[in-house]
Design an enzyme around this catalytic site. Structure first.
Site, PDB file in Angstrom:
ATOM      1  N   ASP A 131      78.449 -16.551 -73.001  1.00 37.88           N
ATOM      2  CA  ASP A 131      78.010 -17.634 -73.863  1.00 37.88           C
ATOM      3  C   ASP A 131      76.754 -18.214 -73.208  1.00 37.88           C
ATOM      4  OD1 ASP A 131      77.695 -19.556 -75.775  1.00 37.88           O
ATOM      5  OD2 ASP A 131      79.751 -20.305 -75.700  1.00 37.88           O
TER       6      ASP A 131
HETATM    7  C1  BGC Z   1      77.834 -21.537 -78.396  1.00 40.38           C
HETATM    8  C2  BGC Z   1      77.949 -20.155 -78.977  1.00 40.38           C
HETATM    9  C3  BGC Z   1      76.613 -19.751 -79.588  1.00 40.38           C
HETATM   10  C4  BGC Z   1      75.542 -19.851 -78.511  1.00 40.38           C
HETATM   11  C5  BGC Z   1      74.161 -19.482 -79.006  1.00 40.38           C
HETATM   12  C6  BGC Z   1      76.637 -21.715 -77.465  1.00 40.38           C
HETATM   13  O1  BGC Z   1      76.460 -23.047 -77.143  1.00 40.38           O
HETATM   14  O2  BGC Z   1      79.028 -21.866 -77.703  1.00 40.38           O
HETATM   15  O3  BGC Z   1      78.958 -20.107 -79.941  1.00 40.38           O
HETATM   16  O4  BGC Z   1      76.691 -18.483 -80.142  1.00 40.38           O
HETATM   17  O5  BGC Z   1      75.487 -21.198 -78.055  1.00 40.38           O
HETATM   18  O6  BGC Z   1      73.670 -20.456 -79.856  1.00 40.38           O
END
Ligand code: BGC
Length: 757
Positions: free
Chosen positions: A231
């Site tokens: 993530d």
């Molecule tokens: C989120 C993810 C997301 C990623 C990219 C993170 O803060 O938890 O779900 O895909 O950001 O935006």
């Protein structure tokens, strides 16, 4: 194209290989031009594309391209419709191909442990079977276009508070039965190209560097073939992550972590073969996309229509005391600003820049009998007397009133959890004032997670629209006026109040979040506690009625490698065409372990014309009956009886049948001085030893037949059951304590017992 990736990797420098393991920028992977490795893009979703052309961020702050906002997961899961989820995925896959996106970041399958989690709107369900089936269908749809998905957030990411550092602490059985199976099903059925690990720790180790999670379970047990990405910002120790099975770090770390990888290889703390393998996995997915670039045509208009269809197949009619559907002839007042400005998606990284949004008010502009009063704002919690008064006055004159209520954006979002489960006070107040003089009132809710409804008993109609996507207004209007028959059912329980929720006393705590309720999440808990709920899991009404009949099992006996086919007939007994979601739950009658009273193991959605009958068919295998036995380190269903329940909701069992299962799986014996006599007696392999001990006990303490007169009264006070229970709880070593066996005899017996397999 058949590529020799190993050969390609052999031509790469150490720096290039380390570079492949982190992003180029917020959304791109690095390429290596001289070797023909393209730099590909990934993008959020998954209920639409959040493709950012310029300034990237992972919080939904900066603009992205205009796109279609389909219903978020909270709603689409209520469709209980694999085919529809496949079609949904198909549309996202086409849009992604057309927009040159190699991977769409989703679906998100984390379990709804508490209604407070700020991201519940992005998650499917409290039930792992439903979440897994829904995700698997969606992933297949997307990936048929050679565009990847990134199933997320792996794993046990069930709250937003301290999400980047807290540890989700759960026992293995709980993880295996509740928090992991949605990922497992999706991996086994649909092989997502990528998996996104979560920010949090799992039992003390960051998911991003957790070898048990990323390698033992995900790859070795489930057979995952793609690559794991972090993530955004989830990497703690890069080299440890790579060893554990985290191939790609997103976004980049400005090269800092690439250097860490290089240094680790150079000083021999990281085997270069591990790096090579990671690069190979990443390259395979890059080329899976790049070698299959296709012209995909899609139109925003057609996808808007699909967004409407998904919304109307998913919204859940929760209450209808003969007030719905509305008729265009009736004098109807719409109240609440959500009617003109619906809340249809949540905040944060999944936020879509919708190309159009339809409000319910737009849909009734041609109906002279429908009027609108604002009543309350949809963005804050301020009671405005003038607005409330105007609404109450207007409602007095109406035949029926529809109140469009919901949670303002600021009440729930990625990044923080809700503090309570209430609607804004101002809305509850206006609803009550209207109900005091207008009994024919319907409430339509716009929310990403359940709310308490203090007025529930007094409203006659209730439509849970959740977050409906950009076509929300059209879907709601068609459902209210009966142009479409509601057919969604709840993918989560709606409790009466927050404190009823099983995680209530351990949700969101500091750095260590203890999952104390274990496997008893959602309906598994409310059922076991016999706790009344506002609306149970799997519940939803229709404008027609359905009867269930003719439950048939192709066999009543099953063994480990067998399967059972269950069929049931469903008839539309009403006057309107409709769709019914038939649910199958399994109830373990063996008593071999503490288990929920029922668990969802199958569902089918049938379309039925008035008077029509169709057959729903389900196949159950050994796993459908099993729980995760940590002694065995495997799924286990004891030999014995199980009940198959056919239901219209988790609380509405229509038909049931018993089956008998026989397993060859044997639990490992681990016998020691403190093993109880009860344990010996209950296992056929050791029963005779247990009986021998029991006999000797009986001889020492006397058994029923040899009691003298004097002891008779005392004896009556201790029934056979009671003495059996006492003996059963005695550790074997008691035979030594009470001098029934010599030490030699005892050691010999333990030895013998330990040889039993
Ligand atoms: C989120 C993810 C997301 C990623 C990219 C993170 O803060 O938890 O779900 O895909 O950001 O935006």
């Amino acid at each position: 194209m058949n590529r020799n990736l190993k050969e390609l990797i052999s031509q790469m420098t150490l720096e290039e290989k380390a570079g492949m393991c982190s992003g180029l920028d917020f959304w791109h992977l690095k390429g290596v031009e001289r070797l023909g490795i393209p730099s590909v893009m990934v993008s959020d979703g998954p209920h639409g594309l959040r493709k950012q052309d310029e300034k990237g961020d992972h919080l939904g702050i900066n603009d992205s391209i205009k796109a279609v906002c389909f219903p978020p997961a909270v709603l689409s899961a209520c469709s209980f419709d694999r085919e529809l989820m496949h079609t949904f995925g198909d549309a996202i896959g086409k849009e992604a191909q057309a927009n040159d996106l190699s991977v769409v970041l989703g679906p998100a399958v984390n379990i709804k442990r508490s209604p407070l989690c700020g991201r519940n709107f992005e998650y499917y369900s409290e039930d792992p079977y439903l979440a897994g089936e829904t995700a698997a269908a969606f992933i297949q749809g997307v990936q048929e276009h050679h565009v990847g998905t990134s199933i997320k957030h792996f794993a046990a990411n069930n709250q937003e508070y301290n999400r980047m550092s807290c540890s989700s602490n759960a026992d293995e059985r709980t993880l295996r039965e509740i928090y992991l199976p949605a990922f497992e099903t999706a991996v086994k059925k649909s092989q997502p190209y990528t998996v996104m690990c979560s920010y949090n720790k799992v039992n003390g180790t960051f998911a991003s560097e957790n070898p048990w999670l990323l390698t033992d379970v995900l790859r070795d047990e489930w057979g995952f073939e793609g690559y794991v990405m972090s993530d955004w910002g989830a990497v703690n120790e890069r080299a440890a992550g790579l060893k554990a099975g985290l191939e790609l770090e997103m976004p980049g770390s400005g090269g800092v972590n690439d250097q860490e990888i290089i240094a680790a290889v150079k000083n021999n703390t990281l085997d270069e073969a591990v790096l090579d393998q990671a690069v190979e996995r990443i390259l395979r997915i890059i080329f899976e996309y790049a070698d299959h670039r296709e012209v995909r045509e899609f139109t925003l208009e057609a996808d808007h229509a699909l967004a409407k269809k998904i919304a109307e197949e998913s919204m859940v009619l929760l209450k209808n005391d003969s007030v719905l559907p509305l008729s265009e002839e009736e004098k109807i007042v719409f109240v609440g600003e959500f009617a003109s400005r619906p809340r249809y998606q949540g905040g944060g990284s999944s936020h879509i820049n919708s190309f159009r949004v339809s409000s319910v008010l737009d849909q009734v502009s041609n109906l002279p009998n429908v009027t609108y009063v604002k009543g309350f704002s949809c963005t804050d919690d301020v009671y405005e007397e003038a607005l409330a008064k105007e609404a109450v006055e207007a409602c007095k004159q109406a035949d029926k009133v529809v109140i469009f209520a919901g949670l303002p954006d600021s009440f729930e979002s990625e990044g923080y959890d809700r503090r309570h489960m209430r609607l804004p006070d101002c809305q509850n107040r206006v609803i009550k004032e209207i109900l005091a003089l207008q009994p024919d009132t319907i409430v339509v809710l716009h929310n990403g997670s359940p709310v308490e409804m203090p007025w529930l008993d007094d409203v006659k109609g209730l439509l849970e629209a959740y977050l409906g996507g950009q076509a929300v207004g059209e879907a709601v209007a068609d459902l209210l006026f009966g142009r479409v028959n509601p057919s969604g059912k709840l993918a989560e329980t709606i409790p009466y109040k927050l404190s009823d929720n099983p995680s209530h006393l351990s949700f969101g705590d500091g750095e260590n979040v203890e999952y104390r309720e274990g496997i008893f999440v959602g309906y598994r808990y409310y059922d076991a506690k016999e706790m009344p709920v506002a609306f149970p899991f799997g519940y939803g009404l229709s404008y027609t009625t359905f009867t269930y009949s003719n439950l048939k099992l192709d066999k009543k006996e099953m063994s480990d490698d067998g399967s059972i086919t269950v069929t049931v007939d469903v008839t539309n007994t009403g006057t309107m065409e409709g769709r019914e979601i038939v649910q199958l739950y399994v109830h373990d009658l063996t008593g071999a372990a503490r288990r929920p009273l029922k668990e969802l193991k199958g569902y089918e959605k049938l379309s039925l014309k008035p008077g029509e009958t169709k057959t729903a068919s389900f196949t159950l295998d050994y796993r459908s009956f099993a729980w995760y036995n940590t002694k065995l380190q495997d799924w286990y269903a004891a030999s014995g009886d199980y009940e198959i329940l056919i239901a219209a909701s988790s609380k509405d069992i229509r038909l049931s049948e018993k089956i008998h299962l026989t397993t060859k799986k044997v639990l490992p014996l681990n016998i020691h001085a403190n093993t109880t006599l009860g344990e010996l007696l209950s296992d056929p392999r050791t029963e005779r030893f247990g009986l021998e001990f029991k006999n000797r006990m009986d001889q020492l303490f006397g058994s029923g037949s040899e009691k003298d007169e004097q002891n008779e009264n005392a004896d009556k006070a201790v029934s056979d059951d009671m003495s059996m229970a006492m003996i059963a709880s005695m550790p074997i070593r008691n035979v030594l304590n009470f001098g029934l066996y010599s030490k030699d005899e005892f050691d010999k017996l333990l030895n013998e017992l330990n040889k039993i397999k």
